[in-house]
Write a protein that holds these residues in place. Structure first.
Motif, PDB file in Angstrom:
ATOM      1  N   GLN A 180      15.726  40.196  -9.931  1.00 13.64           N
ATOM      2  CA  GLN A 180      16.196  39.708  -8.636  1.00 13.64           C
ATOM      3  C   GLN A 180      17.379  40.532  -8.146  1.00 13.64           C
ATOM      4  O   GLN A 180      17.447  40.905  -6.979  1.00 13.64           O
ATOM      5  CB  GLN A 180      16.586  38.235  -8.726  1.00 13.64           C
ATOM      6  CG  GLN A 180      15.403  37.303  -8.683  1.00 13.64           C
ATOM      7  CD  GLN A 180      15.848  35.864  -8.571  1.00 13.64           C
ATOM      8  OE1 GLN A 180      16.834  35.460  -9.188  1.00 13.64           O
ATOM      9  NE2 GLN A 180      15.113  35.086  -7.788  1.00 13.64           N
ATOM     10  N   LYS A 181      18.310  40.825  -9.057  1.00  9.02           N
ATOM     11  CA  LYS A 181      19.477  41.628  -8.665  1.00  9.02           C
ATOM     12  C   LYS A 181      19.054  43.038  -8.267  1.00  9.02           C
ATOM     13  O   LYS A 181      19.589  43.604  -7.315  1.00  9.02           O
ATOM     14  CB  LYS A 181      20.499  41.676  -9.796  1.00  9.02           C
ATOM     15  CG  LYS A 181      21.269  40.394  -9.963  1.00  9.02           C
ATOM     16  CD  LYS A 181      22.379  40.558 -10.987  1.00  9.02           C
ATOM     17  CE  LYS A 181      23.095  39.250 -11.180  1.00  9.02           C
ATOM     18  NZ  LYS A 181      24.358  39.186 -10.476  1.00  9.02           N
ATOM     19  N   LEU A 182      18.096  43.607  -9.002  1.00  9.51           N
ATOM     20  CA  LEU A 182      17.636  44.952  -8.664  1.00  9.51           C
ATOM     21  C   LEU A 182      16.948  44.973  -7.307  1.00  9.51           C
ATOM     22  O   LEU A 182      17.128  45.905  -6.521  1.00  9.51           O
ATOM     23  CB  LEU A 182      16.698  45.480  -9.757  1.00  9.51           C
ATOM     24  CG  LEU A 182      17.366  45.853 -11.078  1.00  9.51           C
ATOM     25  CD1 LEU A 182      16.311  46.200 -12.128  1.00  9.51           C
ATOM     26  CD2 LEU A 182      18.335  47.006 -10.894  1.00  9.51           C
ATOM     27  N   ARG A 183      16.146  43.943  -7.021  1.00  7.85           N
ATOM     28  CA  ARG A 183      15.481  43.874  -5.714  1.00  7.85           C
ATOM     29  C   ARG A 183      16.507  43.722  -4.591  1.00  7.85           C
ATOM     30  O   ARG A 183      16.374  44.331  -3.530  1.00  7.85           O
ATOM     31  CB  ARG A 183      14.498  42.707  -5.676  1.00  7.85           C
ATOM     32  CG  ARG A 183      13.245  42.957  -6.460  1.00  7.85           C
ATOM     33  CD  ARG A 183      12.248  41.803  -6.334  1.00  7.85           C
ATOM     34  NE  ARG A 183      11.182  41.971  -7.280  1.00  7.85           N
ATOM     35  CZ  ARG A 183      10.928  41.150  -8.296  1.00  7.85           C
ATOM     36  NH1 ARG A 183      11.654  40.067  -8.478  1.00  7.85           N
ATOM     37  NH2 ARG A 183       9.937  41.388  -9.124  1.00  7.85           N
ATOM     38  N   ALA A 184      17.523  42.917  -4.838  1.00  8.39           N
ATOM     39  CA  ALA A 184      18.561  42.708  -3.824  1.00  8.39           C
ATOM     40  C   ALA A 184      19.338  43.996  -3.582  1.00  8.39           C
ATOM     41  O   ALA A 184      19.697  44.312  -2.441  1.00  8.39           O
ATOM     42  CB  ALA A 184      19.508  41.603  -4.259  1.00  8.39           C
ATOM     43  N   LYS A 185      19.578  44.756  -4.633  1.00  7.94           N
ATOM     44  CA  LYS A 185      20.311  46.022  -4.478  1.00  7.94           C
ATOM     45  C   LYS A 185      19.445  47.077  -3.803  1.00  7.94           C
ATOM     46  O   LYS A 185      19.945  47.920  -3.069  1.00  7.94           O
ATOM     47  CB  LYS A 185      20.777  46.536  -5.844  1.00  7.94           C
ATOM     48  CG  LYS A 185      21.926  45.731  -6.401  1.00  7.94           C
ATOM     49  CD  LYS A 185      22.340  46.237  -7.755  1.00  7.94           C
ATOM     50  CE  LYS A 185      23.436  45.339  -8.288  1.00  7.94           C
ATOM     51  NZ  LYS A 185      23.918  45.746  -9.577  1.00  7.94           N
TER      52      LYS A 185
END
Length: 195
Positions: A172-177
Motif C-alpha cells: 500500500q505504501k509503495l502504491r501510494a508513493k
C-alpha cells in the motif's frame, strides 16, 4: 655455542621463565635460522614472518625438547616444519585467491542483468528503501529473495499473519508513493462534492 650443556641450561632457564635465557638462545641461533629460511622463502617480508613464527613455535615447544639430544638438529626440524607449513598456507591462500578470481568473473557476468534492472527500477528501489525497516524486511525477503510467507515467518520468528499484514502495508505504501497524486486528488474531489 656448540656445547649441549649450555643449550640445556638455557632451555631450563627459559622454561623457568627467564626472558634473558630465551633471548640468548635466539641470538645464538638466529643467523643459521634466518639464512636457512631466506633460501627457502624467497620474499623477504614472508621470510621475516616465517622466522617470527619459528621462534614462537620454538618457545611453545621447548617443553617437549628431549635434553639428551642435540639442540641444533631439533631446532632445524622446527624450522623445516614451519617453512613447510608456511608454504602450504601460502599455496592454499593462492588457490583461494585464484578461485575467488574465477568466481568473481562468473559473478560479474551473472549480475549484469540485475544491474540493468536496478538502474531501470531506481525509483522503485528508492521507494523500497524509504519504507520502515520492518516493512522493507518482508518486501526484500518475499520479492527479492523469493521466500514464501511461511518461510519469512520462520526467518523473522514472527506469526504468519504479521508477515501478511506487513507485506500488505508495504505494498500500500509503495502504491501510494508511486502515484501520490491519486490520493490527494481523491481527497480534493471529496471536499468539492461535500459542498
Amino acid at each position: 655455542m656448540n656445547d649441549p650443556a649450555e643449550y640445556n641450561n638455557l632451555i631450563a632457564l627459559t622454561l623457568a621463565g627467564s626472558c634473558e635465557a630465551y633471548s640468548e638462545i635466539y641470538e645464538t641461533t638466529i643467523g643459521d635460522v634466518y639464512k636457512t629460511v631466506h633460501f627457502l622463502v624467497v620474499n623477504r617480508s614472508d621470510a621475516d614472518d616465517c622466522v617470527q613464527e619459528i621462534y614462537m613455535q620454538v618457545h611453545r615447544s621447548l617443553g617437549q625438547f628431549d635434553l639428551s639430544r642435540p639442540f641444533k638438529p631439533w631446532l632445524m626440524g622446527v624450522v623445516m616444519r614451519q617453512v613447510q607449513a608456511y608454504r602450504r598456507k601460502r599455496w592454499t591462500h593462492l588457490r583461494l585467491i585464484h578461485k575467488a578470481e574465477r568466481y568473481g568473473q562468473t559473478m560479474d557476468s551473472d549480475f549484469t542483468s540485475e544491474v540493468v534492472d536496478k538502474i531501470a527500477n531506481r525509483p522503485l528501489l528508492a521507494s523500497v528503501n524509504s519504507l520502515p525497516y520492518k516493512l522493507k524486511q518482508v518486501v526484500i525477503l518475499h520479492y527479492l529473495n523469493e521466500n514464501s510467507q511461511e518461510e519469512i515467518a520462520a526467518i523473522l520468528d514472527i506469526p504468519l499473519g504479521t508477515v501478511k499484514s506487513r507485506i500488505h502495508a508495504a505494498l500500500q505504501k509503495l502504491r501510494a508513493k508511486r502515484n501520490p497524486n491519486s490520493r490527494a486528488v481523491g481527497k480534493v474531489e471529496d471536499l468539492y462534492e461535500s459542498r
